[in-house]
Design a protein around this motif. Structure first.
Motif, PDB file in Angstrom:
ATOM      1  N   ASN A 126       0.845  -1.195   0.000  1.00 17.00           N
ATOM      2  CA  ASN A 126       0.000   0.000   0.000  1.00 17.00           C
ATOM      3  C   ASN A 126       0.879   1.243   0.000  1.00 17.00           C
ATOM      4  OD1 ASN A 126      -2.113   1.793   0.083  1.00 17.00           O
ATOM      5  ND2 ASN A 126      -2.960   1.092   2.024  1.00 17.00           N
ATOM      6  N   ILE A 150       0.575   3.923  -1.649  1.00 17.45           N
ATOM      7  CA  ILE A 150      -0.168   5.188  -1.770  1.00 17.45           C
ATOM      8  C   ILE A 150      -0.609   5.705  -0.406  1.00 17.45           C
ATOM      9  CG2 ILE A 150      -2.170   6.300  -2.805  1.00 17.45           C
ATOM     10  CD1 ILE A 150      -0.674   5.305  -5.088  1.00 17.45           C
ATOM     11  N   HIS A 151      -1.319   4.883   0.350  1.00 15.43           N
ATOM     12  CA  HIS A 151      -1.867   5.352   1.628  1.00 15.43           C
ATOM     13  C   HIS A 151      -1.090   4.841   2.835  1.00 15.43           C
ATOM     14  CE1 HIS A 151      -5.215   7.011  -0.546  1.00 15.43           C
ATOM     15  NE2 HIS A 151      -5.652   5.841  -0.954  1.00 15.43           N
ATOM     16  N   ARG A 168      -2.753 -10.824  -6.024  1.00 13.02           N
ATOM     17  CA  ARG A 168      -3.521  -9.586  -6.070  1.00 13.02           C
ATOM     18  C   ARG A 168      -3.437  -8.832  -4.741  1.00 13.02           C
ATOM     19  NH1 ARG A 168      -7.951 -13.351  -7.686  1.00 13.02           N
ATOM     20  NH2 ARG A 168      -6.169 -14.673  -8.086  1.00 13.02           N
ATOM     21  N   THR A 169      -3.371  -7.484  -4.837  1.00 11.31           N
ATOM     22  CA  THR A 169      -3.295  -6.640  -3.644  1.00 11.31           C
ATOM     23  C   THR A 169      -4.483  -5.700  -3.642  1.00 11.31           C
ATOM     24  OG1 THR A 169      -0.889  -6.636  -3.768  1.00 11.31           O
ATOM     25  CG2 THR A 169      -1.904  -4.902  -2.476  1.00 11.31           C
ATOM     26  N   ILE A 170      -5.228  -5.689  -2.554  1.00  6.47           N
ATOM     27  CA  ILE A 170      -6.369  -4.770  -2.481  1.00  6.47           C
ATOM     28  C   ILE A 170      -6.310  -3.982  -1.173  1.00  6.47           C
ATOM     29  CG2 ILE A 170      -8.887  -4.547  -2.527  1.00  6.47           C
ATOM     30  CD1 ILE A 170      -7.640  -7.817  -3.665  1.00  6.47           C
ATOM     31  N   PRO A 171      -6.047  -2.655  -1.237  1.00  6.10           N
ATOM     32  CA  PRO A 171      -6.118  -1.826  -0.032  1.00  6.10           C
ATOM     33  C   PRO A 171      -7.484  -1.138   0.070  1.00  6.10           C
ATOM     34  CG  PRO A 171      -4.769  -0.777  -1.730  1.00  6.10           C
ATOM     35  CD  PRO A 171      -5.514  -1.907  -2.373  1.00  6.10           C
ATOM     36  N   GLU A 172      -7.699  -0.436   1.169  1.00  2.70           N
ATOM     37  CA  GLU A 172      -8.943   0.315   1.453  1.00  2.70           C
ATOM     38  C   GLU A 172     -10.054  -0.642   1.902  1.00  2.70           C
ATOM     39  OE1 GLU A 172      -9.468   4.010   1.214  1.00  2.70           O
ATOM     40  OE2 GLU A 172      -7.399   3.450   1.593  1.00  2.70           O
ATOM     41  N   VAL A 184     -13.314  -1.094  -0.140  1.00  2.00           N
ATOM     42  CA  VAL A 184     -13.015  -1.726  -1.438  1.00  2.00           C
ATOM     43  C   VAL A 184     -12.787  -3.221  -1.214  1.00  2.00           C
ATOM     44  CG1 VAL A 184     -11.414  -1.773  -3.413  1.00  2.00           C
ATOM     45  CG2 VAL A 184     -12.043   0.400  -2.402  1.00  2.00           C
ATOM     46  N   TYR A 209     -11.200  -8.320  -9.348  1.00  2.00           N
ATOM     47  CA  TYR A 209      -9.975  -7.602  -9.020  1.00  2.00           C
ATOM     48  C   TYR A 209      -9.880  -6.304  -9.807  1.00  2.00           C
ATOM     49  CZ  TYR A 209      -5.068  -6.636  -7.985  1.00  2.00           C
ATOM     50  OH  TYR A 209      -3.901  -6.048  -7.568  1.00  2.00           O
ATOM     51  N   ALA A 263     -12.088  -3.894  -8.157  1.00  2.00           N
ATOM     52  CA  ALA A 263     -11.490  -3.366  -6.924  1.00  2.00           C
ATOM     53  C   ALA A 263     -10.466  -2.283  -7.257  1.00  2.00           C
ATOM     54  CB  ALA A 263     -10.845  -4.488  -6.121  1.00  2.00           C
ATOM     55  N   ARG A 276     -12.332   0.834  -8.271  1.00  2.00           N
ATOM     56  CA  ARG A 276     -12.899   1.519  -7.096  1.00  2.00           C
ATOM     57  C   ARG A 276     -11.815   2.212  -6.301  1.00  2.00           C
ATOM     58  NH1 ARG A 276     -16.582  -3.516  -6.282  1.00  2.00           N
ATOM     59  NH2 ARG A 276     -18.512  -2.772  -7.232  1.00  2.00           N
ATOM     60  N   PHE A 277     -10.657   1.593  -6.170  1.00  2.00           N
ATOM     61  CA  PHE A 277      -9.537   2.193  -5.434  1.00  2.00           C
ATOM     62  C   PHE A 277      -9.134   3.515  -6.071  1.00  2.00           C
ATOM     63  CE2 PHE A 277      -5.859   2.448  -2.781  1.00  2.00           C
ATOM     64  CZ  PHE A 277      -4.899   3.077  -3.566  1.00  2.00           C
ATOM     65  N   TRP A 278      -8.947   3.518  -7.400  1.00  2.00           N
ATOM     66  CA  TRP A 278      -8.464   4.733  -8.063  1.00  2.00           C
ATOM     67  C   TRP A 278      -9.521   5.824  -8.118  1.00  2.00           C
ATOM     68  CZ3 TRP A 278      -3.745   5.887  -7.884  1.00  2.00           C
ATOM     69  CH2 TRP A 278      -2.781   4.870  -7.875  1.00  2.00           C
ATOM     70  N   ASP A 318     -11.730   6.247  -5.811  1.00  2.00           N
ATOM     71  CA  ASP A 318     -11.689   6.729  -4.428  1.00  2.00           C
ATOM     72  C   ASP A 318     -10.489   7.647  -4.219  1.00  2.00           C
ATOM     73  OD1 ASP A 318     -10.533   5.632  -1.372  1.00  2.00           O
ATOM     74  OD2 ASP A 318     -12.520   6.520  -1.535  1.00  2.00           O
ATOM     75  N   TYR A 319      -9.357   7.316  -4.835  1.00  2.00           N
ATOM     76  CA  TYR A 319      -8.158   8.147  -4.753  1.00  2.00           C
ATOM     77  C   TYR A 319      -8.428   9.540  -5.335  1.00  2.00           C
ATOM     78  CZ  TYR A 319      -3.345   9.755  -5.420  1.00  2.00           C
ATOM     79  OH  TYR A 319      -2.185  10.489  -5.395  1.00  2.00           O
ATOM     80  N   LYS A 343     -10.519  11.424  -2.873  1.00  2.00           N
ATOM     81  CA  LYS A 343      -9.834  11.827  -1.637  1.00  2.00           C
ATOM     82  C   LYS A 343      -8.850  12.968  -1.885  1.00  2.00           C
ATOM     83  CE  LYS A 343      -9.578   7.843   1.506  1.00  2.00           C
ATOM     84  NZ  LYS A 343     -10.474   6.765   1.106  1.00  2.00           N
ATOM     85  N   LYS A 344      -8.290  13.021  -3.108  1.00  2.00           N
ATOM     86  CA  LYS A 344      -7.115  13.863  -3.293  1.00  2.00           C
ATOM     87  C   LYS A 344      -7.298  15.091  -4.185  1.00  2.00           C
ATOM     88  CE  LYS A 344      -4.035  11.136  -1.182  1.00  2.00           C
ATOM     89  NZ  LYS A 344      -3.199  11.566  -0.082  1.00  2.00           N
ATOM     90  N   THR A 372       0.976  10.355  -9.732  1.00  2.00           N
ATOM     91  CA  THR A 372       0.500   9.053  -9.247  1.00  2.00           C
ATOM     92  C   THR A 372      -0.585   8.521 -10.163  1.00  2.00           C
ATOM     93  OG1 THR A 372       1.000   9.697  -6.986  1.00  2.00           O
ATOM     94  CG2 THR A 372      -0.511   7.853  -7.269  1.00  2.00           C
TER      95      THR A 372
END
Lengths: 228, 225
Positions: free
Chosen positions: A48, A50-51, A62-66, A69, B96, B99, B102-104, B106-107, B110-111, B140
């Motif tokens: 992670n 980024i955060h 696979r990596t899933i943060p948040e 999510v 995946y 996900a 949704r992460f990006w 959300d980024y 947030k930013k 980023t």
């Protein structure tokens, strides 16, 4: 699915709990890797960047943060009882309240615990107002998700298990059963749920940890809160 | 029921990048809707009834039922009209990939808006800080885009919808922040241009000069020099 599942989490984090409870509700075995948030591991920073926060879900490569999510990913990637409703409008409603919890409840909750005087009164009014709105969503249901635990229950889990603990440490009362009958009843139902219980951090240990950190919480918040 | 009307209505404000996300999604799905411009200084009863919690735009009304929060609205449009529109989905089908999308998105939430606001609202040291942060945020996002034509890959998708309205704000960021998006993030600039060729984007983004003008008006209104 034969791939390994791991959660990079932290003992006292309600966000970390969200990832764990989602996996357990789906019956997915996982390995928990506990972080010392004061000394973050290379593994966390790698997964992670980024955060730099927990939780992070590792599923195969696979990596899933948040946390939110992660919960939706777990719902979609694994079989088992659904964590979100099927109907698009109900899904939108669930997502709305999950976001509300993170965007509108976390900060005033935290600030109402560790500030004083008029500033504290202001934050307490804010968080109580928001908790009232949230309680309105229970509308006679056992859980926000209906008969079974869903996304909003998972998102609100911090208020089930951590809220009473923080109230005790801070010497502040935010949610009494008189003022919030449905929310308090929900909190008990959530924390006593068989699957949830397995991944809730031990109350006594949490209490001791937070009590030890109280002064630090107060001084950090002093630098965040507006001057009265 | 918040409103009684059948079909789709969007409560919105012309320059809002959050509202534009919804307009783009509706157009991508070729869904007819009624656009209802809101006076944010004097909020309508319909808006207050439809979004009592936040009292904000955008709000999508579908047969009178309100959906709030722009990214939630976009997902709703994608899910409620997936079979009927005959258009490709905005979110991919793989969990995946969803996900990551949704992460990006959300980024971006947030930013970008927050930092952008600090660019035109502040001066001196806080503005310098915002400038540095904005470059970092854009780089980023450029990293997440990679060599793909869109954030979604070959197809315009969820993250593209989430971020593209902010490209109309690049000019404002550039003038207040003295940043050159072309220079700092050439691939992002190319992506912005590519998106701008899509009818849904072209039709719904505010002209960059209008955004700049609008911020100028806001600054005067708030007495910010």
């Amino acid at each position: 699915m034969g791939e390994t599942v791991k959660v990079i989490g932290a003992f006292d984090s309600p966000f970390s709990h969200r990832a764990e409870v989602a996996l357990r509700l789906k019956g997915v075995p996982y390995e928990l890797l506990l972080e010392d948030l004061g000394n973050k591991s290379d593994l966390l920073l790698k997964h992670n960047p980024i955060h730099k926060k927990v939780p992070v879900l590792l599923h195969g490569d696979r990596t899933i943060p948040e946390s939110l999510v992660i919960v939706e990913y777990v719902d979609e990637a694994f079989q088992g009882p659904p964590l979100l409703p099927a109907d698009p409008f109900d899904r939108a409603t669930a997502r709305f309240w999950a976001r509300f919890l993170d965007d509108k409840c976390s900060t005033p909750f935290w600030l109402s615990l560790w500030t004083e005087g008029e500033v504290q009164q202001g934050f307490m009014k804010e968080i109580k107002g928001n908790l009232k709105l949230l309680e309105g969503q229970l509308k006679g249901k056992r859980f926000f998700g209906g008969d079974t635990i869903g996304l909003v229950d998972i998102a609100a889990s911090g208020f089930a298990h951590w809220l009473p603990l923080f109230e005790e440490v801070a010497g502040v009362t935010l949610a009494t059963p008189e003022e919030f009958p449905d929310l308090c009843r929900w909190g008990k139902d959530y924390t006593s749920h068989d699957t949830v219980k397995q991944c809730l951090p031990d109350r006594a240990t949490l209490l001791a940890r937070f009590t030890a950190k109280k002064d630090m919480f107060v001084s950090t918040v002093k630098s965040m809160a507006p001057k009265s | 029921m918040a409103g009684e009307k059948k079909g789709l209505q969007l409560l919105d404000f012309w320059v809002s990048p959050f509202g534009q996300r919804c307009r783009i999604a509706l157009d991508e799905k070729a869904l007819p809707y009624e656009y209802l411009e809101q006076d944010l200084g004097n909020k309508s009863e319909l808006l207050l009834r439809s979004n009592p919690v936040h009292k904000k735009i955008p709000v999508l009304l579908h047969d009178g039922r309100p959906v709030c929060e722009s990214l939630i609205i976009v997902q709703y449009i994608d899910e409620a009209f997936s079979s009927s529109s005959g258009k490709p989905p905005l979110l991919p089908s793989d969990p995946y990939a969803r996900a990551q999308a949704r992460f990006w998105a959300d980024y971006v939430d947030k930013k970008v808006y927050d930092c952008g606001t600090r660019l035109w609202k502040t001066k001196g040291e806080p503005q310098q800080q915002a400038r540095k942060e904005m470059v970092e945020i854009l780089k980023t996002l450029e990293g997440a885009l990679g060599d793909k034509p869109y954030f979604g890959g070959d197809e315009f998708g969820f993250v593209d919808v989430a971020f593209v309205p902010f490209t109309a704000w690049f000019l404002t960021y550039e003038r207040y922040g003295e940043i050159s998006v072309d220079k700092e993030c050439p691939r992002l600039a190319a992506w912005a241009k590519r998106c701008g060729e899509r009818e849904s984007v072209n039709k719904n983004l505010s002209p960059p000069e209008k955004v700049y003008e609008f911020i100028g008006t806001l600054k005067k209104k708030f007495g910010i020099e």
